[in-house]
Write an enzyme that holds these catalytic residues in place. Sequence first.
Site, PDB file in Angstrom:
ATOM      1  N   GLU A 363       9.168   7.431  -6.531  1.00  0.00           N
ATOM      2  CA  GLU A 363       8.640   6.952  -5.234  1.00  0.00           C
ATOM      3  C   GLU A 363       7.152   6.598  -5.331  1.00  0.00           C
ATOM      4  OE1 GLU A 363      10.289   8.361  -1.647  1.00  0.00           O
ATOM      5  OE2 GLU A 363      12.190   8.879  -2.584  1.00  0.00           O
TER       6      GLU A 363
HETATM    7  N1  CAA Z   1       3.779  -1.251   4.670  1.00  0.00           N
HETATM    8  C1  CAA Z   1       3.999  -2.546   4.937  1.00  0.00           C
HETATM    9  N2  CAA Z   1       3.750  -3.539   4.059  1.00  0.00           N
HETATM   10  C2  CAA Z   1       3.229  -3.213   2.871  1.00  0.00           C
HETATM   11  C3  CAA Z   1       2.965  -1.869   2.522  1.00  0.00           C
HETATM   12  C4  CAA Z   1       3.254  -0.868   3.475  1.00  0.00           C
HETATM   13  N3  CAA Z   1       3.053   0.414   3.242  1.00  0.00           N
HETATM   14  N4  CAA Z   1       2.445  -1.854   1.280  1.00  0.00           N
HETATM   15  C5  CAA Z   1       2.400  -3.131   0.855  1.00  0.00           C
HETATM   16  N5  CAA Z   1       2.865  -3.937   1.822  1.00  0.00           N
HETATM   17  C6  CAA Z   1       2.982  -5.392   1.793  1.00  0.00           C
HETATM   18  C7  CAA Z   1       1.627  -6.066   1.694  1.00  0.00           C
HETATM   19  O1  CAA Z   1       1.021  -6.220   2.959  1.00  0.00           O
HETATM   20  C8  CAA Z   1       1.999  -7.412   1.081  1.00  0.00           C
HETATM   21  O2  CAA Z   1       2.511  -8.279   2.046  1.00  0.00           O
HETATM   22  P1  CAA Z   1       1.652  -9.593   2.541  1.00  0.00           P
HETATM   23  O3  CAA Z   1       1.402 -10.405   1.304  1.00  0.00           O
HETATM   24  O4  CAA Z   1       2.524 -10.243   3.548  1.00  0.00           O
HETATM   25  O5  CAA Z   1       0.381  -9.037   3.125  1.00  0.00           O
HETATM   26  C9  CAA Z   1       3.170  -7.041   0.175  1.00  0.00           C
HETATM   27  O6  CAA Z   1       3.683  -5.794   0.628  1.00  0.00           O
HETATM   28  C10 CAA Z   1       2.771  -6.914  -1.273  1.00  0.00           C
HETATM   29  O7  CAA Z   1       1.750  -5.944  -1.346  1.00  0.00           O
HETATM   30  P2  CAA Z   1       0.584  -6.051  -2.409  1.00  0.00           P
HETATM   31  O8  CAA Z   1      -0.012  -7.412  -2.400  1.00  0.00           O
HETATM   32  O9  CAA Z   1      -0.306  -4.899  -2.184  1.00  0.00           O
HETATM   33  O10 CAA Z   1       1.439  -5.925  -3.762  1.00  0.00           O
HETATM   34  P3  CAA Z   1       1.022  -5.342  -5.161  1.00  0.00           P
HETATM   35  O11 CAA Z   1       1.976  -5.895  -6.132  1.00  0.00           O
HETATM   36  O12 CAA Z   1      -0.447  -5.516  -5.426  1.00  0.00           O
HETATM   37  O13 CAA Z   1       1.203  -3.764  -5.011  1.00  0.00           O
HETATM   38  C11 CAA Z   1       2.423  -1.714  -4.694  1.00  0.00           C
HETATM   39  C12 CAA Z   1       2.211  -3.163  -4.293  1.00  0.00           C
HETATM   40  C13 CAA Z   1       1.833  -0.846  -3.607  1.00  0.00           C
HETATM   41  C14 CAA Z   1       1.796  -1.348  -6.012  1.00  0.00           C
HETATM   42  C15 CAA Z   1       3.933  -1.617  -4.756  1.00  0.00           C
HETATM   43  O14 CAA Z   1       4.453  -2.475  -5.759  1.00  0.00           O
HETATM   44  C16 CAA Z   1       4.466  -0.213  -4.981  1.00  0.00           C
HETATM   45  O15 CAA Z   1       4.485   0.584  -4.064  1.00  0.00           O
HETATM   46  N6  CAA Z   1       4.931   0.072  -6.205  1.00  0.00           N
HETATM   47  C17 CAA Z   1       5.607   1.332  -6.480  1.00  0.00           C
HETATM   48  C18 CAA Z   1       7.075   1.194  -6.235  1.00  0.00           C
HETATM   49  C19 CAA Z   1       7.734   2.503  -5.967  1.00  0.00           C
HETATM   50  O16 CAA Z   1       7.235   3.350  -5.252  1.00  0.00           O
HETATM   51  N7  CAA Z   1       8.930   2.658  -6.531  1.00  0.00           N
HETATM   52  C20 CAA Z   1       9.719   3.820  -6.264  1.00  0.00           C
HETATM   53  C21 CAA Z   1      11.154   3.510  -6.487  1.00  0.00           C
HETATM   54  S1  CAA Z   1      12.237   4.265  -5.330  1.00  0.00           S
HETATM   55  C22 CAA Z   1      12.509   5.835  -5.866  1.00  0.00           C
HETATM   56  O17 CAA Z   1      11.872   6.354  -6.751  1.00  0.00           O
HETATM   57  C23 CAA Z   1      13.531   6.555  -5.079  1.00  0.00           C
HETATM   58  C24 CAA Z   1      14.207   7.664  -5.791  1.00  0.00           C
HETATM   59  O18 CAA Z   1      15.277   7.465  -6.343  1.00  0.00           O
HETATM   60  C25 CAA Z   1      13.669   9.025  -5.714  1.00  0.00           C
END
Ligand code: CAA
Length: 380
Positions: A363
Amino acid sequence: MNYKLSEEHLMIQQAARDFAQTELLPGVIERDEKQEFPAEQIKKMGELGFMGMMVDPKYGGSGMDTISYAIAMEEISKVDASASVAMSVNNSLVCWGLETYGSEEQKQKYLTKLATGEKLGAFCLSEPEAGSDATSQKTTAIDKGDHYLINGTKNWITNGSTADYYLVIAQTYPEKGHHGINAFIMEKGMEGFEIGPKEQKMGIRGSDTHSLMFTDVKVPKENRIGEDGFGFKFAMKTLAGGRIGIASQALGIAAGAYELAKEYAKVRKAFGKEIYKHQAIAFKLADMHTQIEAARHLVLKSAWDKDNGENYDLSGAMAKLYASQVAMDVTTEAVQVHGGNGYVKEYHVERLMRDAKITQIYEGTSEIQKIVISRGILRD
Ligand code: CAA
């Protein structure tokens, strides 16, 4: 401000604690050894209302707040983090995502069964080349009019073979980047839906983790969640709350190891006295207790933020970042307090130490949490 848990919160805490002691503790070592999913126990957790804690009772849920959920997650995780990750994914990723963004038909058809624990859910975002870099989705969802054709591979999926319903993130319009991503509800057994072999893991070995392969899986249009192109936002918003669940899990793993170490220090003797009477051990326990209290404050604050309509992206990320580090530190020290016995399975702390590590990875890794936190605090 009120730092006291309410009567209702205390009752939920006690119920989860009792369940963990009577239903999860027996057999937890064997399940870890055999990588056996706690299927029966998860069913009972559903019957007790732990699988859809925050869902409105009109959809079969318990209608509780996020604080109740965090408290229950802590108690379950003290004993069995494999059971608690199944609980966390079902509650905060699958049920919350569907209740918040699903259509009424989707809620009636899927949420009502997930919230009661009759069915189990999985959340499918990660791919071989899209773990932390979640926008790089290679799974495709081609719009065919009344349905989508889904092709691709998902990795490290919790509840991979035991789930019934899967929330799947896939790219519909590659030229639009993350704005072209959609989220879908898939059912196990759909043609072209294949479950890969179970992962052999270091920790949370009772949790059921698989790859999933999709070959021309036909998903009806009504199974898309939200507007066309909403899938990445859906994943991000859902994960923001999921991180509160995993932070609570990390807190529980730490607290479980600490409680075992404290009890052990009271009975184990060395150099003519109980080891807690040696400052070397007493100071370790003092550090552990302090770190756990600090983590608990962050966890409950993020849950409170969510319950009170405040932004919880930042507080949830901070809670997960800190609580998962505390889980690593405290479980390592709990093994040390137990000495040679700490390295032996029957004392539980070695398992908790192995289980702790995943909380810094799934996550969103700790490094991803720092991205979220730094962007949150540096935003204009
Ligand atoms: N709420 C709403 N929108 C969001 C958001 C949030 N919390 N965080 C990001 N966004 C939106 C941004 O606003 C953007 O949209 P716009 O272009 O329209 O403004 C879009 O998402 C992309 O965001 P970024 O430009 O910030 O993208 P990025 O590539 O630079 O980074 C990141 C994004 C935060 C690193 C994201 O890729 C991330 O969270 N990565 C980790 C993924 C993760 O947590 N994986 C877990 C897998 S599930 C799991 O583990 C479950 C399990 O089995 C236990």
